[in-house]
Design an enzyme around this catalytic site. Sequence first.
Site, short mmCIF file in Angstrom:
data_model
loop_
_atom_site.label_atom_id
_atom_site.label_comp_id
_atom_site.label_asym_id
_atom_site.label_seq_id
_atom_site.Cartn_x
_atom_site.Cartn_y
_atom_site.Cartn_z
CG HIS A 1 -5.41 -0.28 6.09
ND1 HIS A 1 -6.10 -1.44 6.40
CD2 HIS A 1 -5.53 -0.15 4.74
CE1 HIS A 1 -6.59 -1.97 5.32
NE2 HIS A 1 -6.26 -1.22 4.28
NE ARG B 1 -9.82 -7.72 3.70
CZ ARG B 1 -9.21 -6.72 3.11
NH1 ARG B 1 -8.22 -6.08 3.73
NH2 ARG B 1 -9.57 -6.34 1.88
NE ARG C 1 -3.67 -2.13 2.69
CZ ARG C 1 -3.45 -3.27 3.34
NH1 ARG C 1 -2.25 -3.50 3.88
NH2 ARG C 1 -4.38 -4.18 3.46
CG ASP D 1 -7.39 -3.82 8.40
OD1 ASP D 1 -6.94 -2.73 8.73
OD2 ASP D 1 -7.31 -4.26 7.23
N1 LIG Z 1 -8.42 2.06 3.31
C1 LIG Z 1 -8.80 0.87 2.84
O1 LIG Z 1 -9.08 -0.08 3.60
C2 LIG Z 1 -8.95 0.67 1.33
C3 LIG Z 1 -9.73 -0.39 0.83
C4 LIG Z 1 -9.85 -0.53 -0.56
C5 LIG Z 1 -9.22 0.38 -1.42
N2 LIG Z 1 -8.45 1.37 -0.88
C6 LIG Z 1 -7.83 2.37 -1.75
O2 LIG Z 1 -8.85 3.15 -2.36
C7 LIG Z 1 -8.36 3.70 -3.59
C8 LIG Z 1 -9.36 3.43 -4.70
O3 LIG Z 1 -9.42 2.05 -4.93
P1 LIG Z 1 -10.35 1.53 -6.16
O4 LIG Z 1 -10.28 0.04 -6.13
O5 LIG Z 1 -11.66 2.21 -6.13
O6 LIG Z 1 -9.51 2.08 -7.42
P2 LIG Z 1 -10.08 2.37 -8.89
O7 LIG Z 1 -8.88 2.53 -9.75
O8 LIG Z 1 -11.13 1.38 -9.22
O9 LIG Z 1 -10.82 3.78 -8.74
C9 LIG Z 1 -10.11 4.94 -8.45
C10 LIG Z 1 -10.85 6.08 -9.13
O10 LIG Z 1 -10.25 7.32 -8.73
C11 LIG Z 1 -10.38 8.19 -9.83
N3 LIG Z 1 -9.51 9.34 -9.66
C12 LIG Z 1 -8.17 9.42 -9.84
N4 LIG Z 1 -7.75 10.67 -9.58
C13 LIG Z 1 -8.84 11.39 -9.21
C14 LIG Z 1 -9.07 12.72 -8.81
N5 LIG Z 1 -8.06 13.61 -8.73
N6 LIG Z 1 -10.33 13.11 -8.50
C15 LIG Z 1 -11.36 12.23 -8.57
N7 LIG Z 1 -11.22 10.93 -8.95
C16 LIG Z 1 -9.97 10.54 -9.26
C17 LIG Z 1 -10.02 7.32 -11.03
O11 LIG Z 1 -10.47 7.91 -12.23
C18 LIG Z 1 -10.77 6.04 -10.67
O12 LIG Z 1 -12.08 6.04 -11.20
C19 LIG Z 1 -6.98 3.07 -3.81
O13 LIG Z 1 -5.99 3.95 -3.34
C20 LIG Z 1 -7.03 1.83 -2.91
O14 LIG Z 1 -5.75 1.42 -2.49
C21 LIG Z 1 -8.32 1.54 0.46
O1 LIG Z 2 -5.05 -3.97 0.00
C1 LIG Z 2 -5.29 -2.97 -0.69
O2 LIG Z 2 -4.49 -2.48 -1.50
C2 LIG Z 2 -6.64 -2.31 -0.57
C3 LIG Z 2 -7.08 -2.17 0.87
O3 LIG Z 2 -6.14 -1.50 1.66
C4 LIG Z 2 -7.44 -3.53 1.48
O4 LIG Z 2 -7.00 -3.80 2.63
O5 LIG Z 2 -8.21 -4.25 0.82
#
Ligand SMILES: NC(=O)c1ccc[n+]([C@@H]2O[C@H](COP(=O)([O-])OP(=O)(O)OC[C@H]3O[C@@H](n4cnc5c(N)ncnc54)[C@H](O)[C@@H]3O)[C@@H](O)[C@H]2O)c1
Ligand SMILES: O=C(O)C[C@H](O)C(=O)O
Length: 308
Positions: free
Chosen positions: A176, A152, A89, A149
């Site tokens: 995380h 899960r 990450r 987390d």
């Molecule tokens: N904290 C957590 O537990 C957790 C869980 C899942 C995913 N994530 C994170 O969330 C983020 C998104 O994941 P995802 O699977 O949806 O990715 P994704 O690629 O499916 O979607 C990301 C979206 O962000 C858009 N984007 C990029 N720059 C942008 C901006 N400046 N303004 C608005 N939109 C913008 C893209 O066009 C895309 O549609 C990733 O960084 C991922 O690691 C975190």
């Molecule tokens: O693992 C990732 O990159 C996305 C998110 O943080 C998760 O835990 O699913």
Amino acid sequence: MKRKKITIVGAGNVGATCAHWAAAKELGDIVLIDVAEGIPQGKALDLMQAAPVEGYDSIIIGTNDYEDTAESDVVVITAGMARKPGMSRDDLLNINAGIVRSVTEQIVKYSPNAYILVVTNPVDVSTYIAYKTSGFTPNRVFGLSGVLDSARFRTFIARELNVSFEDVTSFVLGGHGDDMVPMVRYTYVGGIPVEKLIPRDRLESMVERARKGGAEIVNYLKTGSAYYAPSASVMQMAECILKDKKRILPVSAYLQGEYGETDVFAGVPAIIGGNGVEKVIELDLNDEEMTALKKSINSVRNNIAKLG
Ligand SMILES: NC(=O)c1ccc[n+]([C@@H]2O[C@H](COP(=O)([O-])OP(=O)(O)OC[C@H]3O[C@@H](n4cnc5c(N)ncnc54)[C@H](O)[C@@H]3O)[C@@H](O)[C@H]2O)c1
Ligand SMILES: O=C(O)C[C@H](O)C(=O)O
């Protein structure tokens, strides 16, 4: 009384699924915004056309214009890149830090009274960036970490014992990341300490699986990361604000001396209600737990230090 307004920034896997859960739960009207032309508009229209079937009265719009997000009550930041197999990450920091900063600037401009929930990884640092950029009080900016987390970890335990997922409670402390701290000692199954039901070695394997839970799914999907459980988790946090539920949830919160830490975001149990993070709960940790928590928080601090 006006409906609540929820903006979801990023209409990708997590963001669009957040909109889905929010609509299904009828949390309010929803604005899906993205930089990609057409994606938020198409997904929002499609989701709204499910309303007559599912019976939720949410107006859902997709846009590329922040004016449409004005006066949102809750804003969820999912904008940014997801990792691929072989990445951590933390590898997303350089590309996502600027996105979170610029998105937050727009949120502050159009929704100065909003609560900001951050999803974008590395989430503890992303939440730190959103907090510092927004100038909001720390109760109004927090991130998705432990709800996912612990979900899960709870899943693995429920399946091991073949019991209802609802009857397993637990939480995860720390960042995380791979050194997160699933709290076995505070894990219960129907009020029974889990250590009375599952041998220690099996529990340790579930702890490790929870630590690597994100990567496990990334390795299956190949092109991105998890989104059903993450979006359900962050929308549970949003629901707690919107309905003033005062749930105790593990969230990435700003520490102001709790656990001996200041000026950092990390996963801790907190009361989440109409005022956001209403109270961070300090637990009595044994030496092993405190050492693990400090290690995890130091990983977050190392990432913050890279921001310059
Ligand atoms: N904290 C957590 O537990 C957790 C869980 C899942 C995913 N994530 C994170 O969330 C983020 C998104 O994941 P995802 O699977 O949806 O990715 P994704 O690629 O499916 O979607 C990301 C979206 O962000 C858009 N984007 C990029 N720059 C942008 C901006 N400046 N303004 C608005 N939109 C913008 C893209 O066009 C895309 O549609 C990733 O960084 C991922 O690691 C975190
Ligand atoms: O693992 C990732 O990159 C996305 C998110 O943080 C998760 O835990 O699913």
